[in-house]
Design a protein around this motif. Structure first.
Motif, PDB file in Angstrom:
ATOM      1  N   ASP A 247       0.825  -1.213   0.000  1.00  0.00           N
ATOM      2  CA  ASP A 247       0.000   0.000   0.000  1.00  0.00           C
ATOM      3  C   ASP A 247       0.855   1.258   0.000  1.00  0.00           C
ATOM      4  O   ASP A 247       0.573   2.211  -0.746  1.00  0.00           O
ATOM      5  N   ARG A 248       1.898   1.285   0.839  1.00  0.00           N
ATOM      6  CA  ARG A 248       2.744   2.475   0.908  1.00  0.00           C
ATOM      7  C   ARG A 248       3.567   2.642  -0.375  1.00  0.00           C
ATOM      8  O   ARG A 248       3.796   3.765  -0.845  1.00  0.00           O
TER       9      ARG A 248
ATOM     10  N   TRP B 276       1.304   4.194  -2.848  1.00  0.00           N
ATOM     11  CA  TRP B 276       1.101   5.614  -2.518  1.00  0.00           C
ATOM     12  C   TRP B 276       2.262   6.450  -3.050  1.00  0.00           C
ATOM     13  O   TRP B 276       2.055   7.512  -3.664  1.00  0.00           O
TER      14      TRP B 276
ATOM     15  N   ARG C 189       2.405   9.238  -6.060  1.00  0.00           N
ATOM     16  CA  ARG C 189       2.927  10.587  -5.775  1.00  0.00           C
ATOM     17  C   ARG C 189       4.012  10.962  -6.775  1.00  0.00           C
ATOM     18  O   ARG C 189       4.049  12.104  -7.263  1.00  0.00           O
TER      19      ARG C 189
END
Length: 330
Positions: free
Chosen positions: A312-313, A316, A320
């Motif tokens: 998930d990170r 992200w 970005r």
């Protein structure tokens, strides 16, 4: 916005690796530092704006990563950089252990004005730093804009007995910095600007307003080494080069910036690998005898795997990266 041609997004995504590195102690309210590493033609580089920054601000950090990874570093005038220790907002009984992680450092930057702490705690922390460093050590304070003008004046008076080298960003705005500098000028304690340079629409405004005696410059937030050097030249003030809790790859970018600064009177905040409990390099850019060398740092595949952020990170950060690339491509 970049000095280097903007690489295609696909090229950046091809080498992008996201890590989540544990810290030795809480810093800026976090216990884990996330960063995205990229490999360009010149070697590994870093994109690690703090998670709360919006895309416009974070895009400057991507410009810096591209500048460092896709262009040769500017020529330097020194091959090692003296660095300061960094003391987070820890309890006094933890100070000695923190300073031990910065061998040979003669200067300590002490975090003050933490939102959950009072001035008495800052005084107690700084007192122990002075005791550990001895009378020859240098102490600078970093308030991260946490005081208003009256609070800053009171705090500087309370902490002046510890023979301060300077006070960094005691207040948030340029106008407040100018006022606190005026009020405390008779004390002979310089005022440094950090956030008023790296997070400002006009990084030269603080110098033009006479609001600081020196500037704290950071390669990533300012858009890269070359842009930072132009700001230093145009500001005409003394500087110290610092970091934003980077991995050793990002710290190497800062070291190359510091190496290219013509006059470097102050020790630099580039020793913060000592605050990380893990890093991306087998040979981290940590202080030795109070200095770090000026060299590029190679990220270790094994360490990138070991400290990889979760799915998930990682998603992200890749999203970005894509958004910030679009900002630079406008």
């Amino acid at each position: 916005m970049t000095d280097a041609p903007l690489p295609p997004l696909a090229d950046l995504l091809q080498t992008a690796r996201v890590v989540a590195l544990p810290l030795v102690t809480r810093f800026r309210g976090i216990l884990v530092r996330e960063a995205l590493l990229l490999e360009g033609p010149e070697g590994w580089t870093e994109f690690s704006p703090f998670v709360e920054y919006d895309d416009d601000e974070a895009s400057a950090w991507l410009a810096a990563a591209i500048d460092y990874g896709w262009l040769p570093a500017p020529p330097g005038v020194r091959d090692a950089i003296r660095v300061n220790a960094t003391v987070p907002s820890v309890d006094p009984d933890e100070v000695a252990a923190v300073l031990e992680r910065f061998p040979g450092c003669r200067t300590a930057k002490v975090k003050v004005a933490g939102g959950d702490q009072v001035l008495a705690q800052d005084v107690a922390r700084v007192r122990v730093v002075r005791e550990v460093l001895g009378p020859e050590g240098r102490i600078r304070l970093d308030a991260n804009g946490g005081w208003n003008v009256d609070e800053a004046e009171h705090a500087i008076h309370a902490l002046a007995e510890f023979d301060l080298e300077y006070v960094e960003q005691p207040c948030a705005t340029v106008e407040e910095l100018a006022e606190i500098r005026r009020r405390t000028k008779y004390m002979g304690i310089p005022i440094a600007a950090d956030e008023s340079v790296r997070r400002a629409a006009d990084p030269l405004a603080v110098a033009e307003a006479g609001a600081a005696d020196l500037l704290v410059v950071k390669a990533q937030p300012l858009g890269g080494i070359r842009r930072a050097l132009r700001i230093i030249r145009d500001a005409g003030l003394p500087v110290t080069v610092s970091s934003a809790l980077d991995t050793s790859v990002g710290l190497a970018m800062g070291a190359h910036l510091a190496a290219a600064v013509p006059d470097l009177e102050y020790d630099c905040g580039l020793g913060t690998a000592s605050l990380l409990a893990a890093d991306v390099a087998a040979d981290p850019l940590a202080p030795v005898d109070g200095s770090v060398p000026v060299r590029r740092v190679e990220a270790s595949g094994d360490l990138l795997d070991r400290w990889a952020a979760d799915e998930d990170r990682t998603a992200w950060w890749l999203a970005r990266l894509e958004r910030c690339h679009a900002v630079l491509d406008r």
